[in-house]
Scaffold this motif. Structure first.
Motif, PDB file in Angstrom:
ATOM      1  N   SER A 265      -9.917   8.296   4.730  1.00 54.71           N
ATOM      2  CA  SER A 265      -9.574   9.146   3.598  1.00 54.71           C
ATOM      3  C   SER A 265     -10.569  10.290   3.421  1.00 54.71           C
ATOM      4  O   SER A 265     -11.705  10.219   3.879  1.00 54.71           O
ATOM      5  CB  SER A 265      -9.491   8.321   2.314  1.00 54.71           C
ATOM      6  OG  SER A 265     -10.783   7.916   1.927  1.00 54.71           O
TER       7      SER A 265
ATOM      8  N   GLU B  82      -7.401  -2.021   3.298  1.00 51.25           N
ATOM      9  CA  GLU B  82      -8.089  -1.205   2.286  1.00 51.25           C
ATOM     10  C   GLU B  82      -9.266  -0.456   2.904  1.00 51.25           C
ATOM     11  O   GLU B  82      -9.449   0.740   2.671  1.00 51.25           O
ATOM     12  CB  GLU B  82      -8.594  -2.084   1.138  1.00 51.25           C
ATOM     13  CG  GLU B  82      -7.519  -2.580   0.222  1.00 51.25           C
ATOM     14  CD  GLU B  82      -8.015  -3.607  -0.794  1.00 51.25           C
ATOM     15  OE1 GLU B  82      -9.165  -4.100  -0.670  1.00 51.25           O
ATOM     16  OE2 GLU B  82      -7.241  -3.932  -1.709  1.00 51.25           O
TER      17      GLU B  82
ATOM     18  N   LYS C 259      -5.393  -7.811   3.690  1.00 50.32           N
ATOM     19  CA  LYS C 259      -5.460  -6.828   2.604  1.00 50.32           C
ATOM     20  C   LYS C 259      -6.802  -6.098   2.635  1.00 50.32           C
ATOM     21  O   LYS C 259      -6.864  -4.878   2.495  1.00 50.32           O
ATOM     22  CB  LYS C 259      -5.247  -7.507   1.248  1.00 50.32           C
ATOM     23  CG  LYS C 259      -5.174  -6.537   0.109  1.00 50.32           C
ATOM     24  CD  LYS C 259      -4.815  -7.208  -1.200  1.00 50.32           C
ATOM     25  CE  LYS C 259      -4.738  -6.168  -2.281  1.00 50.32           C
ATOM     26  NZ  LYS C 259      -4.416  -6.704  -3.574  1.00 50.32           N
ATOM     27  N   SER C 260      -7.872  -6.824   2.861  1.00 47.38           N
ATOM     28  CA  SER C 260      -9.209  -6.239   2.880  1.00 47.38           C
ATOM     29  C   SER C 260      -9.370  -5.224   4.009  1.00 47.38           C
ATOM     30  O   SER C 260      -9.863  -4.108   3.788  1.00 47.38           O
ATOM     31  CB  SER C 260     -10.258  -7.341   3.015  1.00 47.38           C
ATOM     32  OG  SER C 260     -11.548  -6.780   3.125  1.00 47.38           O
TER      33      SER C 260
ATOM     34  N   LYS D  60      -9.697   3.608   3.493  1.00 43.94           N
ATOM     35  CA  LYS D  60     -10.879   4.262   2.930  1.00 43.94           C
ATOM     36  C   LYS D  60     -11.666   5.004   4.006  1.00 43.94           C
ATOM     37  O   LYS D  60     -12.141   6.113   3.782  1.00 43.94           O
ATOM     38  CB  LYS D  60     -11.768   3.229   2.241  1.00 43.94           C
ATOM     39  CG  LYS D  60     -12.941   3.837   1.519  1.00 43.94           C
ATOM     40  CD  LYS D  60     -13.728   2.796   0.759  1.00 43.94           C
ATOM     41  CE  LYS D  60     -14.889   3.463   0.050  1.00 43.94           C
ATOM     42  NZ  LYS D  60     -15.703   2.513  -0.689  1.00 43.94           N
TER      43      LYS D  60
ATOM     44  N   PHE E 256       0.855  -1.180   0.000  1.00 49.64           N
ATOM     45  CA  PHE E 256       0.000   0.000   0.000  1.00 49.64           C
ATOM     46  C   PHE E 256       0.897   1.239   0.000  1.00 49.64           C
ATOM     47  O   PHE E 256       1.442   1.613   1.031  1.00 49.64           O
ATOM     48  CB  PHE E 256      -0.913   0.013   1.238  1.00 49.64           C
ATOM     49  CG  PHE E 256      -1.974  -1.043   1.210  1.00 49.64           C
ATOM     50  CD1 PHE E 256      -3.209  -0.792   0.634  1.00 49.64           C
ATOM     51  CD2 PHE E 256      -1.727  -2.302   1.745  1.00 49.64           C
ATOM     52  CE1 PHE E 256      -4.185  -1.771   0.602  1.00 49.64           C
ATOM     53  CE2 PHE E 256      -2.692  -3.283   1.715  1.00 49.64           C
ATOM     54  CZ  PHE E 256      -3.933  -3.024   1.151  1.00 49.64           C
TER      55      PHE E 256
ATOM     56  N   TYR F  23      -1.029   6.649   7.758  1.00 50.52           N
ATOM     57  CA  TYR F  23      -1.705   7.169   6.580  1.00 50.52           C
ATOM     58  C   TYR F  23      -1.744   8.688   6.727  1.00 50.52           C
ATOM     59  O   TYR F  23      -2.579   9.242   7.438  1.00 50.52           O
ATOM     60  CB  TYR F  23      -3.107   6.573   6.475  1.00 50.52           C
ATOM     61  CG  TYR F  23      -3.925   7.097   5.324  1.00 50.52           C
ATOM     62  CD1 TYR F  23      -3.407   7.136   4.037  1.00 50.52           C
ATOM     63  CD2 TYR F  23      -5.225   7.545   5.523  1.00 50.52           C
ATOM     64  CE1 TYR F  23      -4.158   7.616   2.981  1.00 50.52           C
ATOM     65  CE2 TYR F  23      -5.979   8.017   4.472  1.00 50.52           C
ATOM     66  CZ  TYR F  23      -5.446   8.057   3.206  1.00 50.52           C
ATOM     67  OH  TYR F  23      -6.198   8.532   2.147  1.00 50.52           O
TER      68      TYR F  23
END
Length: 156
Positions: free
Chosen positions: A91, A84, A80-81, A88, A14, A31
């Protein structure tokens, strides 16, 4: 269970996450574009394979008081899920933020530490939001602008 190296490989795929080494060989992944003060997506990934992913805004996961989901026994697909989904949820285009803004006029303001506040024109008032939290309500745009500038924010 995935090994530390396998988890690292998935997390490092990522590009929006920045690796930060912490004590005892553990690593965090931040992030930087998060709309919240919360920047850690992956927290205290340990060489023994244990670690956490921020999931406070996610449905279907058990999280602790800090909003962290233990990923010790996650498969590669599950890891991974959740990463993600976590990214999100933090974000600028998250559905959580969309629920606050709706179809109202909005501006983003940022300070020197990259904290973002959202100024939203709602029902003839100007509301300042820090994530989901209402930070202030003002009668005019100029009052809200003055407040944001006094607090060290500038229009993005």
């Amino acid at each position: 269970m995935l090994t530390f190296e396998q988890k690292l490989s998935i997390i490092e795929s990522f590009p929006e996450l920045e690796r930060k080494s912490v004590s005892l060989g553990r690593v965090n992944f931040h992030y930087a574009d998060s709309i919240y003060d919360k920047k850690n997506v992956v927290y205290h990934l340990h060489p023994n394979g244990n670690g956490f992913v921020y999931g406070e805004f996610l449905e279907g996961y058990d999280f602790d008081a800090k909003g962290m989901v233990n990923i010790r026994d996650f498969t590669a697909k599950e890891l991974k899920s959740i990463i993600e989904l976590s990214i999100k949820s933090l974000s600028p285009d998250s559905t959580i933020e969309s629920a606050i803004i709706e179809d109202n006029e909005e501006e983003r303001w940022i300070n020197a530490e990259n904290h973002t506040l959202i100024l939203v024109h709602e029902d003839d008032m100007w509301n300042v939001y820090a994530g989901l939290n209402l930070d202030g309500t003002f009668l005019s745009y100029n009052e809200a602008k003055q407040y944001l500038e006094e607090e060290g924010f500038r229009k993005r």
